[in-house]
Structure formats: C-alpha cells, structure tokens
Design an enzyme around this catalytic site. Sequence first.
Site, PDB file in Angstrom:
ATOM      1  CE  LYS A   1      -4.146   2.071   2.692  1.00  0.00           C
ATOM      2  NZ  LYS A   1      -4.570   2.103   3.934  1.00  0.00           N
TER       3      LYS A   1
ATOM      4  CB  SER B   1      -7.991   3.449   2.909  1.00  0.00           C
ATOM      5  OG  SER B   1      -7.632   2.983   3.584  1.00  0.00           O
TER       6      SER B   1
ATOM      7  CB  SER C   1      -8.274   1.282   5.597  1.00  0.00           C
ATOM      8  OG  SER C   1      -9.301   1.900   5.960  1.00  0.00           O
TER       9      SER C   1
END
Lengths: 484, 95
Positions: free
Chosen positions: A76, A151, A175
């Site tokens: 990420k 997210s 997330s």
Amino acid sequence: MHNKSLSELSASLHSGEFSSVELTQHYLDRINTHNNNLNAFITVCDDRALEQAKMADQQLQQKNAGILTGIPLAHKDIFCTQGVLTSCASKMLSNFISPYNATVVEKINAAGMVTLGKTNMDEFAMGSSNETSFFGAVKNPWDTNRVPGGSSGGSAAAIAARLAPIATGSDTGGSIRQPASLCNLTGLKPTYGRISRYGMIAFASSLDQAGPMANSAEDAAILLNVMSGFDERDSTSVERDVPDYTADLNNSLAGLRIGLPKEYFDEGLDPEVATTIEAAIKVYESLGATIKEITLPNTHLAVPTYYVVAPAECSSNLSRMDGVRFGHRCKNPKDLQDLYQRSRGEGFGDEVKRRILIGAYALSAGYYDAYYLKAQQCRRLISDDFTQAFADIDVIMGPTSPTTASNLGDNIDDPVATYLADIYTISANLSGLPGMSIPAGFVNGLPVGLQIIGNHFDEARLLNVAHRYQQATDWHTQIPAAFK
Amino acid sequence: MSLDKTDVEKIAHLARLAINENDIPGYVRDLSNIFNLVENLSYADTNNISPMAHPLDAHQRLRPDVVTETNQRELFQAIAPETADGLYLVPQVIE
C-alpha cells in the site's frame, strides 16, 4: 503461476520449477495488461523488482532462502519505501521519494520478498471506497463499475485480479477488512501495537495498524509472521513475543464459543448479506462451534466516536505537511502564512480537508470537552462492551460491511452516509482488537465478507478459525472471470 | 448543530488551510451534517468514565537520553522544496 498459494509458490521456487525472475515477470506482465483498467497501482517498480528477484534467485540457488524468498508482493502506498515514490495517494506527497524504509518494508525486504509496486488507496487512508485518491478511483475486479472498498482498495483489487499474490494494507477504521470483504479476500487487522507503525504514514495514531491482505488465512499467517514484532522506533509498539501464526491453523474448532452481537444484525444490514453470514455461521456449527447471541450495547456510539477521535488525530498528524521540508509547495508564496495555507489547500483533497477541519474544530478552545474528551469517554464504553463479551466467548462474528460493493460515484456527495457504512469495523480499532474479514459467499455475483473479531493478541486463533472455514468451503478460491 | 460560514473560515485559519470561497457552502453543509452525527455522543452517560486515549491503556516507553539517530541532513534536504547552506528556506519572517 498466479493461482498458487504462498506455500505452493515457495515450493516451486525452492524446487527450481520456476525462478523468482520468471514469477516476478509474470506478475509484471499481468499488471501491464490489467492496471490501466483497474488503476490498482500508483507506482510499478519494474526494474527494481527484477533486481530484487535476481538476488532472491541467488539466495535460492545457494539454499540460503526462507519461505518468502523470491515471492512478489505489493505495498500500500502508505508505507515509506526508500527511493520509491510514497504518495499516500495525495497530491501533497506526489513528489515524495521516501528517503527511508518503513519497518514493515525493511522486514519484508529482509525476508527476500520482491516489491512489485505501490498500490492505490484513499488519500491518506481517509475513505472507504478508494475514490478519494489523487490518482483516481480503483475499480473492483468483480465488477469494474463498482468500488473495491477502501482505504486499501488498490491492494485489494491487485490481489483479487491476481496482479500480486499478497499485499500489505493498513486499517484505521476498517481499511483492510472492508476492501477484503468487497473483493473476496482474507484481510487481517492485528491487535494495535502488534506491527510497527514506523514509516507507515500516520492518519490516526491511536487507531492505525498495518496488516496482511491475502487469498487465504494460511497466506495471511505467513506474511503476519514477518510483519509482526516489537520496534523501538514505534513508541506504541508492544514488547511481546511473536508466535508462529501458522502453528495453530489446523486446530479443531470443537467447543469454539462464537458470539453474535445482535447490534450487528440490526436494521441497515442488507437482508441478502445477512442470509449469507447466517449460512457461514451454520458452517461453524457443523465444525463444532457453539453460537451465542451477545450484546455490544454501545455500538451506536462507534461511528460518532470515531469521527471525533480519528479527525482530531489526523488534524494533528497532517500538520507536518506544511510545504517547508518535503511535499507540495505552492508557487510564489507572499509570506509564511500564505505558504502554509496555499500549500495545504492545494495539496490536500476534499475528504482530507473535511477531516482536518472536523479535527481542528473538535480540538479548538471551548469545544475540547464537549467533543474530544466526550469521545474518549465513549471510546471506553465501546471497549468495555468487548471486555465483557470476551468473558465467556472466544470470537465475535458478523458481517464486515452492511452491503456488497457500491457503484462508483454513489456515495461521493454524502460523507455521513459513507461513514455510517463503517459501523461494523471501527469498534475493533477503537478497542485495539484484532479483526479479520474472510470470503463467505456472493450476493448477485458480488463478494460478501464474514468478520471475525478476537480478543487482544488472539491473532493465532482468528487465523485458525478462518483457516478451518477455508478448509470446509471454497469461497476464497473464487476468481473474477476476467482475471483467471 | 450547524456551523456557519464564519465558523468554517475560523477553523480553516486555525488549520492553516486555504479553502476556495466557492467551496465554503459545501463545507458548511458537510461539517454541519457530521457534527449532527457526533451530537449523538451527548446522550451517552459518561459520568465517572475515564477517557481512553490508547486502546491498550499503555504508557509511553522511556529510553535513555542518548543520541541514536545519525545526521542525514543532505539526504532529507534532497527532497525539500527549497534549501540553501543546509537550511530550509521560507519567505522572510523577520523584517
């Protein structure tokens, strides 16, 4: 190659069936084919990945390799990666080539893994749909008109489309778990403090926790082994030994006590999602678990508490983005105030600005007691609910998300509606508890995730509970047709 | 509760955040809606409930007061918007 588990990939690399360079090139080719459509990656590290793969192949040849040596993964874009753009999906950091590695990145490098690239996300991890990214929305591989969740939406889409075998994510209010749910993945948010936050760009420091996103509980356990552990560079890292998270995967579930919070099956939950979750619970009964209805009476306070605590911490954390030392700087500032205000005004997107403003207001003189202090008290009420529940159950189960993936653009104009959809996931962050989402079936072709919440530091049990379900079902092996 | 234009301008200033005049009505609406959601907390009975700042109620670790970081000024300043002589440059503050 892209349908193998980590154990299978490792076995093939160790036996010489294929090399890490071949495996890495295979994933880079898939990224090259599909990323234009999905937008799962912000940065693809072609040359660097192949260099890492070459080194891994040398280690494999010298029989000096571990289980993860030579296996590709995606990070990420919240994890600082030395020499690589680390943007947090923000214009503010769209020129930030990180001068150092996050501890998570260091540990994964040391394990010999190959970094394919950096995945898209909601800007500064603020969002549940991946639509707040400066680099554009990510599409859900199960239906490219829909969101992948957020997210960590880029990591989720990348794994679901088999553009990476595994990825890192971070979870401040759901997330990791919510995009895992929406993309048919296994995602684990560990106990707060289990994995170092050093170099993971801070959103809400008392809630943020990194974790693995994978195709199975077994894969997640293997990566968690590497990610976990005490780090003196993280002031809230927990000094506690890391068990082998793969050791208990096959334990029997006979006698497992599962609590179902009645508040998690209330109005707001899509009836077909509810039916899917109930079917998953039946599987657990058949595996020997006992089911008990429980109550978490302060669940209704979770969303409002979170939307004070998280923005308050975010407004403080993001004050470091000031256009002085790194990141975006406005053109021709007329004075220092103008430099700060325009650099931040230009660098941050709408949702980030909203949250900074909420936080600044909640912390401002005259409002601190009414908002921030009150929210911290409510946070304890929510946490105490779990303490009481875990007195006579082992794990809590329920849906991860009240619905399946929504259409792109559906929620972008109504922040409150989007926030309310986080109802099942944020309590675990407020309480510091570990939580997982695992594939539990489909509604109209879209994945549904079962959430499993455990007591503090009970990750091994969560993984065991998830793994036994995955031995009995094949939901987690389903792949979206266009990406087989 | 509802915020007005002045509230939004005040907190935007506190947060050192330039916002466009045209966007202010949107912030007024969205922030008011969010604080209406937050108002639900006021109904919770929190008498004698101690605030929870950390999920594990842990305390900050202390460490010996010795230098552990090496000087990496050149590395860090390489990504700065504007530097000179090892200093970060900003518009003139003192006349």
